[in-house]
Motif scaffolding. Structure first.
Motif, PDB file in Angstrom:
ATOM      1  N   ILE A 257      32.988  49.448  46.598  1.00 25.27           N
ATOM      2  CA  ILE A 257      32.898  50.795  46.027  1.00 25.27           C
ATOM      3  C   ILE A 257      32.938  50.599  44.523  1.00 25.27           C
ATOM      4  O   ILE A 257      33.811  49.892  44.008  1.00 25.27           O
ATOM      5  N   SER A 258      31.981  51.186  43.796  1.00 24.13           N
ATOM      6  CA  SER A 258      31.900  50.916  42.370  1.00 24.13           C
ATOM      7  C   SER A 258      31.351  52.114  41.614  1.00 24.13           C
ATOM      8  O   SER A 258      30.618  52.935  42.163  1.00 24.13           O
ATOM      9  N   ARG A 259      31.716  52.214  40.338  1.00 25.51           N
ATOM     10  CA  ARG A 259      30.973  53.056  39.414  1.00 25.51           C
ATOM     11  C   ARG A 259      29.578  52.456  39.240  1.00 25.51           C
ATOM     12  O   ARG A 259      29.259  51.425  39.827  1.00 25.51           O
ATOM     13  N   ALA A 260      28.758  53.070  38.400  1.00 30.05           N
ATOM     14  CA  ALA A 260      27.357  52.659  38.315  1.00 30.05           C
ATOM     15  C   ALA A 260      26.933  52.303  36.894  1.00 30.05           C
ATOM     16  O   ALA A 260      25.822  52.592  36.470  1.00 30.05           O
ATOM     17  N   GLY A 261      27.839  51.651  36.153  1.00 29.91           N
ATOM     18  CA  GLY A 261      27.445  51.114  34.861  1.00 29.91           C
ATOM     19  C   GLY A 261      26.414  50.015  35.046  1.00 29.91           C
ATOM     20  O   GLY A 261      26.455  49.263  36.023  1.00 29.91           O
ATOM     21  N   SER A 262      25.480  49.894  34.127  1.00 27.59           N
ATOM     22  CA  SER A 262      24.344  48.993  34.328  1.00 27.59           C
ATOM     23  C   SER A 262      24.766  47.534  34.434  1.00 27.59           C
ATOM     24  O   SER A 262      24.202  46.781  35.230  1.00 27.59           O
ATOM     25  N   ASN A 263      25.754  47.085  33.635  1.00 30.12           N
ATOM     26  CA  ASN A 263      26.163  45.688  33.708  1.00 30.12           C
ATOM     27  C   ASN A 263      26.766  45.367  35.073  1.00 30.12           C
ATOM     28  O   ASN A 263      26.494  44.312  35.658  1.00 30.12           O
ATOM     29  N   THR A 264      27.587  46.289  35.604  1.00 35.43           N
ATOM     30  CA  THR A 264      28.170  46.080  36.928  1.00 35.43           C
ATOM     31  C   THR A 264      27.084  46.040  37.989  1.00 35.43           C
ATOM     32  O   THR A 264      27.105  45.190  38.891  1.00 35.43           O
ATOM     33  N   LEU A 265      26.106  46.938  37.909  1.00 35.03           N
ATOM     34  CA  LEU A 265      25.019  46.952  38.891  1.00 35.03           C
ATOM     35  C   LEU A 265      24.242  45.636  38.861  1.00 35.03           C
ATOM     36  O   LEU A 265      23.849  45.115  39.919  1.00 35.03           O
ATOM     37  N   CYS A 266      24.039  45.092  37.680  1.00 37.03           N
ATOM     38  CA  CYS A 266      23.299  43.825  37.593  1.00 37.03           C
ATOM     39  C   CYS A 266      24.110  42.674  38.166  1.00 37.03           C
ATOM     40  O   CYS A 266      23.551  41.746  38.751  1.00 37.03           O
ATOM     41  N   GLU A 267      25.427  42.714  38.011  1.00 37.92           N
ATOM     42  CA  GLU A 267      26.263  41.703  38.650  1.00 37.92           C
ATOM     43  C   GLU A 267      26.168  41.809  40.167  1.00 37.92           C
ATOM     44  O   GLU A 267      26.016  40.799  40.872  1.00 37.92           O
ATOM     45  N   LEU A 268      26.237  43.033  40.684  1.00 37.60           N
ATOM     46  CA  LEU A 268      26.131  43.233  42.134  1.00 37.60           C
ATOM     47  C   LEU A 268      24.780  42.742  42.649  1.00 37.60           C
ATOM     48  O   LEU A 268      24.691  42.128  43.721  1.00 37.60           O
ATOM     49  N   LEU A 269      23.718  43.011  41.877  1.00 36.01           N
ATOM     50  CA  LEU A 269      22.381  42.582  42.283  1.00 36.01           C
ATOM     51  C   LEU A 269      22.268  41.060  42.286  1.00 36.01           C
ATOM     52  O   LEU A 269      21.743  40.463  43.236  1.00 36.01           O
ATOM     53  N   ALA A 270      22.765  40.429  41.231  1.00 37.12           N
ATOM     54  CA  ALA A 270      22.694  38.971  41.147  1.00 37.12           C
ATOM     55  C   ALA A 270      23.496  38.311  42.264  1.00 37.12           C
ATOM     56  O   ALA A 270      23.136  37.238  42.749  1.00 37.12           O
ATOM     57  N   LEU A 271      24.574  38.962  42.695  1.00 36.73           N
ATOM     58  CA  LEU A 271      25.442  38.421  43.739  1.00 36.73           C
ATOM     59  C   LEU A 271      25.034  38.873  45.141  1.00 36.73           C
ATOM     60  O   LEU A 271      25.630  38.432  46.123  1.00 36.73           O
ATOM     61  N   SER A 272      24.048  39.776  45.215  1.00 38.03           N
ATOM     62  CA  SER A 272      23.618  40.365  46.497  1.00 38.03           C
ATOM     63  C   SER A 272      24.798  40.994  47.243  1.00 38.03           C
ATOM     64  O   SER A 272      25.043  40.708  48.417  1.00 38.03           O
ATOM     65  N   LYS A 273      25.516  41.874  46.546  1.00 41.74           N
ATOM     66  CA  LYS A 273      26.676  42.543  47.128  1.00 41.74           C
ATOM     67  C   LYS A 273      26.362  44.025  47.360  1.00 41.74           C
ATOM     68  O   LYS A 273      26.188  44.786  46.405  1.00 41.74           O
ATOM     69  N   PRO A 274      26.285  44.471  48.612  1.00 42.09           N
ATOM     70  CA  PRO A 274      26.040  45.891  48.897  1.00 42.09           C
ATOM     71  C   PRO A 274      27.193  46.757  48.387  1.00 42.09           C
ATOM     72  O   PRO A 274      28.364  46.372  48.506  1.00 42.09           O
ATOM     73  N   ALA A 275      26.859  47.916  47.833  1.00 47.39           N
ATOM     74  CA  ALA A 275      27.886  48.775  47.251  1.00 47.39           C
ATOM     75  C   ALA A 275      27.610  50.244  47.521  1.00 47.39           C
ATOM     76  O   ALA A 275      26.453  50.676  47.605  1.00 47.39           O
ATOM     77  N   LEU A 276      28.701  51.001  47.630  1.00 49.01           N
ATOM     78  CA  LEU A 276      28.657  52.459  47.599  1.00 49.01           C
ATOM     79  C   LEU A 276      28.972  52.861  46.168  1.00 49.01           C
ATOM     80  O   LEU A 276      30.080  52.616  45.671  1.00 49.01           O
ATOM     81  N   LEU A 277      27.997  53.436  45.481  1.00 48.09           N
ATOM     82  CA  LEU A 277      28.137  53.790  44.076  1.00 48.09           C
ATOM     83  C   LEU A 277      28.633  55.218  43.933  1.00 48.09           C
ATOM     84  O   LEU A 277      28.092  56.135  44.552  1.00 48.09           O
ATOM     85  N   ILE A 278      29.654  55.396  43.103  1.00 44.75           N
ATOM     86  CA  ILE A 278      30.164  56.733  42.766  1.00 44.75           C
ATOM     87  C   ILE A 278      30.025  56.876  41.255  1.00 44.75           C
ATOM     88  O   ILE A 278      30.930  56.523  40.499  1.00 44.75           O
ATOM     89  N   PRO A 279      28.866  57.336  40.780  1.00 46.16           N
ATOM     90  CA  PRO A 279      28.631  57.375  39.325  1.00 46.16           C
ATOM     91  C   PRO A 279      29.501  58.417  38.635  1.00 46.16           C
ATOM     92  O   PRO A 279      29.920  59.407  39.246  1.00 46.16           O
ATOM     93  N   TYR A 280      29.773  58.160  37.350  1.00 43.79           N
ATOM     94  CA  TYR A 280      30.469  59.174  36.549  1.00 43.79           C
ATOM     95  C   TYR A 280      29.670  60.466  36.586  1.00 43.79           C
ATOM     96  O   TYR A 280      28.452  60.456  36.425  1.00 43.79           O
ATOM     97  N   PRO A 281      30.336  61.601  36.810  1.00 40.49           N
ATOM     98  CA  PRO A 281      29.606  62.876  36.827  1.00 40.49           C
ATOM     99  C   PRO A 281      29.065  63.223  35.453  1.00 40.49           C
ATOM    100  O   PRO A 281      29.556  62.739  34.433  1.00 40.49           O
TER     101      PRO A 281
END
Length: 356
Positions: A257-281
């Motif tokens: 479960i993660s926020r959706a900042g771009s650097n975090t998303l790129c880490e998840l993508l590079a690691l191939s880690k599925p995530a439920l994103l809860i972006p800042y409103p």
């Protein structure tokens, strides 16, 4: 020897991609310089690095709202342009790479005044003000998202974001041992950023009983956000912040479960880690995390739960669905070219440097 000037700052997010580039640049034989603001985040992060020369320049914040400093900061920006021009003339670099942030503007203009090619990087779906001002002078704009590359026109290249290589070197076994987790029970990791995310923390803790029926939960809650009442809870580990251990934490996580900042998303993508994103409103930000999350969802790279729709029951339901669908997301991530952000950005830097 080939020389490069890196710039970017104001927040750690504008510096960490540069930190990822530096070891590879040095390994490839480049002499690395960094121009940032004086007494700044970037100076604290960069100035202690071996064989990296740091120069500080004056800069002013670029604001879209009224502030008395709007009358004085332009003079600081102009001063910074001439300081950067002097440093770049002295260094004679082959190329300048700008990660954005308000300090990057004087450096990009100083490079242009010296005839040095500039490569910019845009992390979000829509460009910040600094990159809007810098793009006309750039040879190339590397973009985390394909949609941003289209907005940048002929200069836009969909590259992804450089990720620190050490984040990819984690061990599942070390992670499970570090957090005292079992081998045969899935791990749900919760990430809210270095300061935590209060809404996400509260939501996870309200859902914890149900989540622990299926998962072991590793909760990165941010500094000062530990819950003493939850210490010792079976299958639950809470941490304020992780540094060296972050790679092992990622390695032992099955889903996040993660926020959706771009650097975090790129880490998840590079690691191939599925995530439920809860972006800042949108009420709490300029809406960039919502756009980031929607882009990942469209490509099948993540699932999204909007904060205003989030209840403990909905969270548990969406996490279970994510776990069941993790194979589909994993396959989509493996096929995504921008997962190789470090190599893609280096390719554009080297391409543009040849023109100098």
């Amino acid at each position: 020897m080939k020389k490069i000037v890196l710039t970017g700052g104001g927040t750690a997010g504008h510096v960490t991609p540069n930190l990822a580039l530096i070891p590879r640049l040095q390994r490839d034989g480049w002499e690395v310089y960094y121009i940032g603001a004086k007494d700044s985040v970037e100076q604290n992060l960069v100035s202690g690095l071996p064989k990296v020369t740091y120069y500080g320049v004056s800069c002013g914040k670029l604001r879209r709202y009224f502030d008395v400093k709007n009358f004085t900061d332009p003079a600081r920006v102009v001063k910074g342009v001439f300081e950067a021009r002097r440093y770049i003339h002295q260094i004679q670099p082959n190329v300048v790479f700008s990660k954005g942030g308000f300090v990057s503007v004087p450096v990009v203009y100083g490079a242009w005044m010296n005839g040095v090619p500039v490569v910019c990087h845009e992390s979000d779906m829509t460009p910040g003000l600094a990159n809007k001002l810098s793009t006309p002078l750039a040879k190339c704009v590397c973009c985390t998202f394909a949609e941003a590359a289209k907005l940048a026109g002929k200069k836009g290249v969909h590259t992804g974001t450089p990720i620190r290589p050490e984040i990819l070197s984690g061990s599942r076994e070390r992670g499970l041992e570090r957090f005292q987790f079992e081998q045969n029970r899935p791990v749900l990791m919760v990430v809210g950023g270095s300061t935590g995310a209060q809404a996400v923390n509260a939501l996870v803790r309200k859902s914890l009983g149900k989540l622990l029926e299926t998962f072991q939960v590793l909760h990165l809650c941010g500094r000062g956000n530990l819950d003493a009442d939850l210490e010792g809870t079976e299958h639950y580990a809470q941490c304020e912040y992780l540094d060296e251990e972050m790679a092992d934490a990622y390695a032992c996580a099955d889903i996040l479960i993660s926020r959706a900042g771009s650097n975090t998303l790129c880490e998840l993508l590079a690691l191939s880690k599925p995530a439920l994103l809860i972006p800042y409103p949108k009420a709490a930000s300029r809406g960039d995390q919502i756009l980031n999350a929607e882009s990942f969802a469209r490509q099948g790279l993540a699932r999204v739960l909007m904060q205003e729709d989030a209840t403990p029951e909905r969270l548990v339901q969406d996490v279970i669905h994510l776990y069941h669908d993790r194979g589909l997301i994993y396959e989509a991530m493996k096929k995504e070219p921008s997962a190789q952000g470090l190599e893609n950005v280096l390719r554009e830097i080297y391409r543009c440097a040849k023109q100098s």
